[in-house]
Motif scaffolding. Structure first.
Motif, PDB file in Angstrom:
ATOM      1  N   GLN A 189      20.945  -4.494  15.672  1.00 22.06           N
ATOM      2  CA  GLN A 189      20.026  -3.991  16.689  1.00 22.06           C
ATOM      3  C   GLN A 189      20.137  -2.475  16.802  1.00 22.06           C
ATOM      4  N   PHE A 191      20.298  -0.579  19.367  1.00 20.04           N
ATOM      5  CA  PHE A 191      21.206   0.049  20.329  1.00 20.04           C
ATOM      6  C   PHE A 191      22.611   0.199  19.757  1.00 20.04           C
ATOM      7  N   GLU A 193      23.066   0.903  16.534  1.00 25.99           N
ATOM      8  CA  GLU A 193      22.902   2.077  15.696  1.00 25.99           C
ATOM      9  C   GLU A 193      22.894   3.343  16.558  1.00 25.99           C
ATOM     10  N   ALA A 194      22.273   3.218  17.753  1.00 23.79           N
ATOM     11  CA  ALA A 194      22.273   4.354  18.674  1.00 23.79           C
ATOM     12  C   ALA A 194      23.695   4.718  19.053  1.00 23.79           C
ATOM     13  N   GLY A 195      24.533   3.711  19.312  1.00 24.33           N
ATOM     14  CA  GLY A 195      25.933   3.955  19.634  1.00 24.33           C
ATOM     15  C   GLY A 195      26.643   4.655  18.488  1.00 24.33           C
ATOM     16  N   ALA A 200      30.255   6.680  18.413  1.00 24.53           N
ATOM     17  CA  ALA A 200      31.163   5.666  18.942  1.00 24.53           C
ATOM     18  C   ALA A 200      31.884   4.957  17.800  1.00 24.53           C
ATOM     19  N   SER A 204      34.806   0.652  20.398  1.00 26.04           N
ATOM     20  CA  SER A 204      33.912   0.976  21.503  1.00 26.04           C
ATOM     21  C   SER A 204      32.618   0.186  21.375  1.00 26.04           C
ATOM     22  N   VAL A 208      31.959  -2.369  24.286  1.00 21.84           N
ATOM     23  CA  VAL A 208      31.005  -1.828  25.257  1.00 21.84           C
ATOM     24  C   VAL A 208      29.584  -2.278  24.948  1.00 21.84           C
ATOM     25  N   ASP A 209      29.213  -2.291  23.665  1.00 21.84           N
ATOM     26  CA  ASP A 209      27.828  -2.587  23.328  1.00 21.84           C
ATOM     27  C   ASP A 209      27.583  -4.062  23.042  1.00 21.84           C
ATOM     28  N   ILE A 210      28.488  -4.698  22.291  1.00 23.26           N
ATOM     29  CA  ILE A 210      28.196  -6.058  21.834  1.00 23.26           C
ATOM     30  C   ILE A 210      28.686  -7.117  22.817  1.00 23.26           C
ATOM     31  N   PRO A 212      29.073  -7.458  26.114  1.00 28.87           N
ATOM     32  CA  PRO A 212      28.265  -7.877  27.269  1.00 28.87           C
ATOM     33  C   PRO A 212      27.066  -8.729  26.866  1.00 28.87           C
ATOM     34  N   ASN A 213      26.562  -8.522  25.646  1.00 29.04           N
ATOM     35  CA  ASN A 213      25.421  -9.302  25.204  1.00 29.04           C
ATOM     36  C   ASN A 213      25.799 -10.705  24.765  1.00 29.04           C
TER      37      ASN A 213
END
Lengths: 312, 616
Positions: A189, A191, A193-195, A200, A204, A208-210, A212-213
């Protein structure tokens, strides 16, 4: 952007929506209600002990057994009857519920921690790491669990910790596979790649990104693993490899009833712990199912409504 | 003769948040053989309208009448509707990738259409399909009959879809955004084919699109929808030359194609309303530049004009053309002596070579790219999908390692920097992604998302970070009080602002925009483009702007590089490329981008009568 007028329509939060969907489904309310009752029953086990005046392991040969030495049927003193040693089935059932729930919840939690860790590592790093971890999951899945459990018990002797350990070892793989698949799709996804483009690191991004999903599959699969673990523990106890007698457990009570075909004269010895086991696992399964539907309504087929006629 | 007529069609869709009033009191008639366009931004109800006509909305409450050749479609049973779908109404969907079944050959899928509705011999059906496939421009139709959808390109698949919709010669074909998923050059071909087929067969076409410009050249009649309402309807000529509704005018004024390069766009402010509530007055009033006091209090009357235009508006004449009166902003001249931010020399990238079975397989994505960017300028990178423009952006941002060539970022050669220098260089290049829905983590609050750069580089924390984030939110035009909201509570345009705020956080030397506005509606697109330009002016930012849309690129860029199959085929000053393209591919791209409609202003239009809202 210019200031926007506040819409009078209530935007409900995701948790409020989930709760609403859950409460609309009568099956999930019934299941949740039953789970609450079982939990209360387990917590109040000492109260039952005090109320009846019967200990879970004491044998009441005078009042709880016939002159022939047969167990007493349910009556005013022993609400659920007594077993082959004259022990109160009601009190034993209550203490057995503690074991079942403790093992069920604890094993499911440990298994999901292991499963999430392994699945996330395999899914995020991919390549060699994924190959090794995935083959490891295949390996665990192909080990015959009863044989393995028998061997372990004969080496270490039966105990609560060992049952939990065995259950966790054999049940984390499902969670691991589900999480691995989810992480593989989440990793692509934008987001994530944005991280990465912000600089990051992998830890992290994973936490932080994966993570919670992944909350929906984690909640649902952990709930769904509880009944499996409860049955698993009952199986082990039934075979004499779980809880050490005379401590009560539902599987052990069923085993006692099966010994010497005692259930032929005392039906309640099978019926009561068997029903408790059946309803508890059923309740957790139904609740897990409706929890999944409530958290992810897209997967559920929509009810079809008829096209309304012309109205002017 | 009338093929399709809708009378007072209203569609309500029940959801968990309440009832969505997707279509409200819409009437229109489509005459035989014409191309009728329905235009509107996302959420205007245009797709729901056609789904309701086809009976594809089982949960919705539908009121009104829809007459197809005199039969009321809403009164039919599901079974009767089934026989009408396909044989009397053909359907062309937006995404040819997902609307063809991947498991069956295209020939058998089209033949199935014939066999469902008619008794036809297999060989005869096959002959019919092959003829039609050849007609819609599939070469070697007889051989390709047995090919599967994945063996066709996107444009070819859309041709197959058109053949499928036409095979039973339906009197009406509904095309729902038929070209949105396609490249510009292919888009023009498909539109031309659709136009040709309807003239040849006398088929009536109902075309739904968000792109008003697309309809200007082919539509006979046009309906503009907003918030489920029919805002304006009429013949396409007068509607485009002098839109009578401020919304239509605003849509046209939002498109950069209607401006001189570098002029400030006049966007429609605000964002589309929620369809859950019923506003008291006109639904468009809060965003309308010509709004009067009465607009918010009473529902607008229907104005009927002498040239066939009907408008739902309180205005009694066409609103002023704001694009023509827009302030002329000069293109900022870039100082050629300013510092070079990024310099790419012969950048190459190839995938493959490490496969298990065919080690010789190698795919070259970038074949030697040279470019340089100076402080304060905007370089546009244009090309069709698959040309490597997004890959190039990721290579420059250091997300994909290149396989050859050299990139120099602020004087550092990227292939030679040590990890610590790279960590600081990392902050200098930021990306803004195309999809505002995918680029923000749906489970995190936007305060945390915009604050991510500070967290990752351990710059500010606690109160300081919050203050910084709120300053950024203010800068990009977001309400700082929305700090604790989740991305799902924002619209597409607002999410793109969040993405830009996150990119701005570390004061980067270069911001790479990867198709930043292509997922947005035109009115929102103009707002974002204006924001980007004003930020660049204020903060002296350097942009690398990637897009497939030449009009947008020309509007924001100083220089343009045209990319084809991994190579830059032409690079130069934006105006030079636009006015005298040298390379044939650039010319093809330019001619394919739809020409903006002519705008003359009102010519002899008179208000015939008005129907008050209550009576209408």
């Amino acid at each position: 952007m210019s200031s926007e007028a506040v819409a009078p329509v209530i935007q409900r939060g995701s948790w409020a929506l989930t709760a609403r969907r859950l409460l609309r489904d009568p099956a999930s309310i019934a299941a949740l209600g039953f789970i609450v009752i079982v939990v209360a029953f387990a917590i109040l086990a000492p109260a039952f002990e005090a109320w009846t005046g019967h200990s879970a392991i004491a044998q009441y040969r005078d009042t709880g057994m016939s002159a022939m030495g047969l167990p007493a049927a349910p009556n005013r003193e022993f609400v659920f009857g007594t077993d082959h040693l004259g022990r109160d089935v009601l009190v034993r059932l209550a203490f057995g519920a503690r074991v079942s729930l403790l093992v069920g919840v604890l094993a499911a939690l440990c298994a999901s921690v292991v499963g999430v860790t392994v699945g996330m590592t395999a899914g995020y790093f991919g390549g060699r790491v994924d190959s090794v971890l995935s083959r490891m999951m295949d390996l665990v899945m192909s080990v015959p669990f009863l044989l393995c459990a028998l061997a372990l018990v004969s080496v270490f002797g039966p105990s609560l910790q060992l049952s939990i350990g065995v259950i966790v070892f054999f049940s984390w793989t499902t969670m691991g596979r589900v999480i691995r698949g989810q992480v593989i799709s989440l990793r692509r996804q934008e987001f994530v790649e944005a991280g990465r483009s912000l600089g990051a690191g992998p830890l992290s991004i994973m936490f932080v990104d994966i993570l919670p999903n992944l909350s929906v599959p984690i909640i649902v699969y952990t709930t769904m693993m509880i009944p499996g673990s409860i049955v698993f523990e009952a199986t082990l106890s039934f075979l004499g490899m779980g809880i050490v007698p005379p401590a009560p457990s539902w599987g052990g009570m069923l085993a006692d009833a099966a010994n010497n075909s005692l259930y032929l004269v005392a039906w309640w010895l099978v019926f009561i712990p068997g029903t408790a086991l059946l309803l508890t696992t059923l309740a957790f399964n139904i609740f897990g199912d409706s929890l999944r539907d409530a958290l992810d309504p897209k997967g559920r087929p929509r009810p079809r409504a008829k096209r309304k006629g012309v109205q002017r | 003769m009338t093929v399709l007529e809708a009378r007072n069609l209203t569609v309500d869709i029940p959801t968990e948040d309440g009832t969505i009033h997707a279509v409200r009191d819409v009437s229109f008639t489509v005459d035989a053989g014409e191309l009728f366009g329905i235009a509107g931004e996302s959420g205007s109800g245009k797709s729901v309208l056609t789904q309701a006509i086809l009976g594809l909305l089982p949960t919705a409450t539908i009121a009104g009448e829809v007459l197809l050749e005199g039969r009321d479609l809403l009164a039919l049973t599901q079974h009767e509707l089934q026989s009408i779908r396909g044989s009397r109404i053909g359907m062309i969907f937006q995404d040819p990738m997902s609307s063809l079944h991947p498991y069956y050959s295209i020939g058998s899928q089209i033949t199935e259409m014939i066999q469902v509705h008619e008794r036809a011999e297999r060989q005869a059906a096959r002959r019919r399909v092959v003829d039609l496939l050849a007609r819609v421009g599939i070469a070697d139709a007889d051989q390709r009959f047995d090919d599967f959808p994945h063996q066709f390109s996107g444009g070819m698949r859309q041709r197959v879809m058109i053949a499928m919709a036409l095979v039973l010669n339906p009197p009406l074909v509904i095309a729902d955004e038929p070209t949105t998923a396609l490249d510009v050059t292919v888009q023009a071909q498909i539109i031309a084919l659709l136009d040709e087929m309807r003239r040849e067969r006398g088929t009536t076409v109902l075309m739904i699109t968000h792109d008003l410009g697309l309809l200007s050249s082919i539509a006979d009649h046009l309906m503009v929808m907003y918030a489920g309402r029919r805002m304006e309807i009429g013949p396409s000529g007068p509607l485009f030359s002098a839109p009578s509704h401020p919304y239509t005018a605003g849509l046209l004024a939002s498109s950069p194609a209607n401006y001189e390069a570098g002029a400030e766009l006049v966007p429609i402010p605000g964002r589309p309303p929620s369809l859950l509530e019923t506003p008291q007055g006109c639904a468009f009033a809060p965003r309308c530049l010509s709004a009067m006091a009465v607009c918010t209090q009473q529902a607008p009357p229907l104005r009927v004009y002498s040239d066939g235009i009907e408008t739902l508006c309180w205005l009694e004449s066409a609103p002023p053309d704001r694009a023509a009166t827009a302030a002329e902003a000069v293109v900022p001249k870039v100082d050629t002596s300013s510092d070079i931010v990024v310099k790419a020399e012969g950048v190459r990238l190839a995938f493959g070579g490490g496969g298990l079975f065919n080690r010789n397989y190698r795919l070259e994505v970038l074949k030697g790219i040279d470019l340089e960017l100076r402080t304060g300028e905007t370089l546009g990178l244009v090309g069709e999908s698959g040309c490597g423009k997004s890959t190039l952006a990721r290579v420059i941002a250091g997300l994909i390692p290149m396989t050859g060539g050299r990139i120099t970022l602020m004087g550092h050669d990227l292939s030679e920097v040590d990890p610590r220098t790279w960590q600081t260089l990392r902050k200098q290049v930021q990306l803004v992604f195309q999809n505002p829905y995918g680029a923000l983590n749906p489970r995190r609050r936007i305060g945390a998302i915009i604050g991510d750069p500070y967290r990752i580089h351990a710059i500010a924390s606690g109160k300081a970070r919050k203050a910084e984030v709120q300053r950024l939110m203010e800068l990009v035009g977001l309400n700082p009080e929305h700090y604790n909201r989740f991305p799902s509570e924002f619209s597409g345009g607002q999410r793109q602002r969040i993405g830009i705020a996150r990119a701005l956080a570390l004061n980067p030397a270069l911001i790479i925009y990867d198709e930043p506005v292509s997922a947005l509606d035109v009115s929102i697109q103009a707002q974002i483009l204006n924001l980007m330009r004003s930020l660049q002016r204020e903060l002296r930012l350097t942009y690398l702007f990637i897009s497939h849309d030449l009009a947008v690129v020309r509007h924001v860029c100083n220089r343009i590089a045209v990319l084809q199959a991994g190579q830059i085929v032409e690079m130069g000053e934006a105006e030079a490329i636009y006015s005298s393209p040298q390379h044939p591919y650039t010319r093809a791209l330019l001619s394919a981008s739809v020409v903006s409609p002519p705008r003359h202003g009102v010519s002899g239009r008179q208000l015939l009568h008005s129907i008050e809202a209550d009576a209408a």
